[in-house]
Design a protein around this motif. Structure first.
Motif, short mmCIF file in Angstrom:
data_model
loop_
_atom_site.label_atom_id
_atom_site.label_comp_id
_atom_site.label_asym_id
_atom_site.label_seq_id
_atom_site.Cartn_x
_atom_site.Cartn_y
_atom_site.Cartn_z
N THR A 1 -2.48 1.52 -4.00
CA THR A 1 -1.68 2.23 -3.02
C THR A 1 -1.85 1.55 -1.67
O THR A 1 -2.84 0.84 -1.43
CB THR A 1 -2.10 3.70 -2.90
N ALA B 1 -7.54 0.32 3.45
CA ALA B 1 -8.97 0.60 3.59
C ALA B 1 -9.80 -0.65 3.34
O ALA B 1 -10.77 -0.93 4.05
CB ALA B 1 -9.38 1.71 2.62
N LEU C 1 -2.64 2.89 1.15
CA LEU C 1 -3.83 3.39 1.83
C LEU C 1 -5.10 2.72 1.32
O LEU C 1 -6.00 2.37 2.09
CB LEU C 1 -3.93 4.91 1.68
N SER C 2 -5.20 2.54 0.00
CA SER C 2 -6.40 1.90 -0.55
C SER C 2 -6.44 0.42 -0.15
O SER C 2 -7.52 -0.12 0.13
CB SER C 2 -6.44 2.05 -2.07
#
Length: 395
Positions: free
Chosen positions: A292, A298, A294-295
């Protein structure tokens, strides 16, 4: 700090910004340009790997010539303009051999610009008390700006403009460096020890394994630099999102550079490198598992450590053990160490990527484990050498 300090700080910051704007286009998106020109994964790995290998041969020579003549500014100017010429030739070239030759020549002449700029910035830091990391962070800012622009240009119709901007960044680098004054190489409060060959670390045995290790931390990025964008594209990540992912990583790097001066007062350079190694183990080991935005974002935040902490740690170690007279050569040798290992990493990553797109990143994680353990083992010796050099300078 002398009265010209602030003005010099601004100009050195601009020097880094101009240089890294071109790098911010070249590094993440040039593999895409090569692919658009019809090159396959093995050919892309070969061109990039060969370019870095030839940087290995040229960088120590080009930086040492600059140190011997004492004309770092004019050396930066000459190399930047030559890089612009070869990027222009690449834009007009056709056929694999001509494309490869122009791209490789660009890489060779662009390479010494950074170690010589670092050497100049370190002189400014010594002479004026300026914070090296705060000047260097503007290079990262230029890189971020280029990432965001490049995300919109990594297409069949936009790639030509990307090449134009890379050439313009080279010319802007040359223009800025012409405005910089020559720096006197001195230490406050005492004379620097004689820096003839006998008092430099280049002829000592301990220096070379440490130099290899310093380069290894940056070389663990080879799979990402060569195939990160292509990997994301193959997994359906939009080009604009890819630009943001690259930008997030460098924003994290900027954040570290902003506070690096305070951290350096509490932690020595070896600890910066150990932190970088631990972050690299996590980043590359989890890279293929991030599915994703977001991952992925991060993990990109860890770039602040995997690149930023590794760079600051390596530069600080060299600044403490190499006399300023030979700072360009020292930084050039670091670039050579990175180049040797990056060349191998890119070439191997090309073959691994062709076999399994996840394999190069897992390999980088395993290499990071080796590098971190080696840094932990060598830290006592590195600290001893830095202390001995400092004692000699104060004698």
């Amino acid at each position: 700090m002398n009265q010209s300090g602030p003005a010099i700080n601004v100009r050195v910051s601009a020097l880094f910004a101009c240089h890294f704007f071109g790098i911010g286009l070249f590094l993440p998106f040039f593999p895409v340009v090569l692919e658009l020109r019809g090159l396959n994964a093995q050919q892309i790995g070969l061109v990039l790997g060969t370019g870095i290998f030839l940087q290995i041969c040229a960088n120590p020579l080009l930086t040492n010539i600059s140190d011997r003549t004492g004309h770092r500014r004019y050396s930066i100017l000459a190399y930047a303009l030559l890089a612009a010429v070869f990027m222009a030739l690449f834009s007009a070239a056709a056929g694999f051999l001509f494309l490869a030759a122009a791209a490789i020549a660009y890489m060779v002449f662009k390479a010494p610009v950074l170690p010589l700029s670092d050497a100049y910035a370190l002189d400014v830091s010594r002479n004026t008390g300026a914070d090296y990391a705060r000047m260097r962070l503007w290079g990262s800012a230029g890189f971020v700006a280029a990432n965001l622009i490049g995300g919109n240009l990594a297409t069949e119709t936009g790639s030509w403009l990307m090449l134009v901007l890379i050439a313009v960044s080279c010319m802007a680098t040359g223009a800025v460096v012409l405005s910089l004054p020559r720096q006197r190489r001195r230490k406050k409060g005492h004379e620097e020890p004689a820096d003839t060959g006998g008092n430099t670390p280049f002829r000592t045995i301990w220096f070379w394994p440490v130099l290899v290790l310093l380069g290894l931390f940056q070389a663990t990025h080879s799979a990402f630099y060569g195939f990160g964008t292509l990997y994301w594209q193959a997994n359906g990540v939009a080009d604009m999102a890819i630009g943001w992912l690259w930008a997030i990583g460098v924003i994290a790097e900027i954040a570290l550079f902003t506070i690096a001066g305070k951290l350096a007062n509490r932690f020595d350079p070896s600890l910066f490198l150990i932190a970088a190694g631990i972050a690299a183990i996590i980043r590359w080991g989890l890279f293929p598992l991030a599915d994703t935005f977001l991952s992925m974002a991060a993990l990109q935040i860890l770039h602040g450590l995997t690149f930023g902490a590794a760079h600051l740690g390596a530069v600080a170690i060299l600044a403490k053990v190499v006399p300023s007279r030979w700072a360009g050569t020292g930084q050039g040798l670091l670039s050579t160490s990175i180049g040797i290992q990056m060349s191998i990493g890119l070439s191997v990553s090309g073959w691994l990527y062709a076999a399994d797109v996840n394999a190069p990143f897992y390999a980088m994680s395993m290499i990071s484990v080796v590098g971190t353990l080696a840094m932990i083992a060598l830290t006592p010796m590195v600290r001893q050498r830095m202390a001995e050099t400092a004692a000699e300078g104060n004698a």
